[in-house]
Design an enzyme around this catalytic site. Structure first.
Site, short mmCIF file in Angstrom:
data_model
loop_
_atom_site.label_atom_id
_atom_site.label_comp_id
_atom_site.label_asym_id
_atom_site.label_seq_id
_atom_site.Cartn_x
_atom_site.Cartn_y
_atom_site.Cartn_z
N HIS A 145 0.64 -1.07 0.10
CA HIS A 145 -0.28 -0.01 -0.26
C HIS A 145 1.04 1.43 -0.11
O HIS A 145 1.37 1.50 1.06
CB HIS A 145 -0.79 -0.01 1.34
N GLU A 156 -4.11 3.30 -8.55
CA GLU A 156 -5.62 3.96 -8.24
C GLU A 156 -5.40 5.35 -9.07
O GLU A 156 -4.83 6.08 -8.31
CB GLU A 156 -6.06 3.75 -7.15
N ASP A 199 -1.03 5.74 -6.06
CA ASP A 199 -2.24 6.26 -5.87
C ASP A 199 -2.19 6.85 -6.42
O ASP A 199 -0.76 7.88 -6.70
CB ASP A 199 -2.67 7.13 -4.64
N HIS A 231 -1.21 10.49 -2.84
CA HIS A 231 -2.61 10.11 -1.89
C HIS A 231 -3.61 11.23 -2.05
O HIS A 231 -4.59 11.14 -2.62
CB HIS A 231 -3.03 8.99 -0.79
N GLU A 247 1.66 -0.71 -5.04
CA GLU A 247 0.03 -0.07 -5.18
C GLU A 247 -0.05 1.53 -5.09
O GLU A 247 1.38 1.92 -3.93
CB GLU A 247 -1.08 0.02 -4.64
#
Ligand code: CA
Length: 344
Positions: free
Chosen positions: A36, A169, A65, A78, A63
């Site tokens: 993450h 994401e 963002d 993020h 991962e």
């Protein structure tokens, strides 16, 4: 999860309950380790070293963002603003919007590259969100573009012989559209440029909004695997009504355009009953019945239910509930747990 009274007994209790009921846990499935924001439990999130460290720890997927800059570049970050993870307030005066925040979309990539990234703080107080993590006043970290993260990953895949994937994401597609940026098209173009096209490629795309995922499937016709993130309506991060998505009907609808769901772990482990045993929802079996994989978020060694270790929590989710993977700030801890199981 915080503030709910839990005891350490609950894990043993649920194991006993499930065995007594004859429930066979999905232990055969290898669980996907999704780092993450990189190994964000150890190094400032979304930095190149945090991603490299997660790779070295054995993560299956890195991962990021993704947020778009003023000049249309996809960067790993993020927040839609820079204030919690960089020195933007010291470096740029008078660039904040009315809410006092400096938005990525108002800065060029070159300007953002000049910022020092650091461990996440509360912008108003300067306090670290997670006090025991990498000190916010140490280090010389810079922003990473999506393309740079992909090149790191693909280069390491060659030099190590492993196949680690990426799991970007799309942040706030509706916001970006209002700002004149099609984040969905921008990210897909970069992924395709680097060879990510089909369901067999080591790449999944996630979004809290259904619209970009539907577009990816229907308008752009991508074969990449798509994951619908699920939130809570009271987080007020967008205008999506999440409540119906948790029902079997809602899950069937999601299965029409996506391959999986990413729910908050509190929607699976809903709490603890009076006897200290965990209360589990039917979300995972319901999603599996709809043909969806389940990747809950976010597991953190320093943000746990009272009296429960990270390993106990992972054990419950991976080997008793049978999730297909999970988002974790400390990827090494899940890698170790899975290795220990394989060694048995
Ligand atoms: Ca994310």
């Amino acid at each position: 999860m915080r503030g709910e009274p839990m005891t350490a007994r609950w894990l043993a209790l649920v194991a006993g309950v499930m065995m007594a009921a004859g429930v066979v846990a999905a232990t055969a499935n290898a669980s996907t380790v999704i780092a993450h924001r990189g190994a964000s439990g150890y190094l400032p999130e979304h930095t190149l070293v945090a991603f490299a460290y997660a790779y070295a720890q054995g993560a299956d997927y890195l991962e990021p963002d993704i947020v778009i800059t003023r000049d249309g570049q996809a960067i790993a970050l993020h927040d839609l603003y820079l204030d919690a993870v960089s020195d933007v307030r010291e470096r740029f005066a008078d660039r904040a919007r009315e809410d006092g925040l400096n938005y990525v979309v108002d800065f060029t990539l070159e300007e953002i590259r000049s910022l020092r990234l650091h461990e996440r703080i509360e912008p108003e107080t300067g306090e670290q969100r997670y006090p025991d993590r990498f000190p916010a006043d140490l280090g010389h970290f810079r922003v990473v573009t999506l393309a740079e993260l992909i090149e790191l990953t693909q280069g390491l895949n060659i030099s190590t012989g492993r196949t680690v994937g990426i799991y970007p994401e799309l942040k706030a597609a509706a916001f970006h559209e209002a700002e004149g940026h099609d984040i969905t098209a921008i990210v897909l173009e970069i992924l395709e440029r680097y060879g990510y096209r089909s369901a067999e490629d080591p790449c999944l795309i996630q979004s809290f909004e259904p619209e970009p995922l539907r577009r990816l499937r229907e308008e752009f016709g991508t074969g990449l695997r798509l994951v619908q993130l699920l939130g809570e309506n009271d987080w007020e991060m967008n205008h999506v009504d999440y409540e119906p998505m948790y029902t079997p009907d809602g899950l069937a609808t999601i299965a029409g355009y996506a391959d999986g769901i990413g729910p908050p772990l509190t929607r699976i482990l809903e709490g603890v009953d009076a006897g200290g045993a965990p209360r589990l929802s039917t979300l995972v079996p319901d999603a599996h019945a709809a043909g969806l994989v389940v990747h809950p978020y976010t597991f953190r060694a320093d943000d746990l239910p009272e009296g429960v270790s990270l390993e106990q929590l992972l054990e419950l989710f991976v080997h008793h509930i049978g999730v297909d993977g999970l988002f974790i700030d400390h990827p090494d801890r899940l890698v170790r747990l899975l290795e220990a199981h394989r060694a048995r």
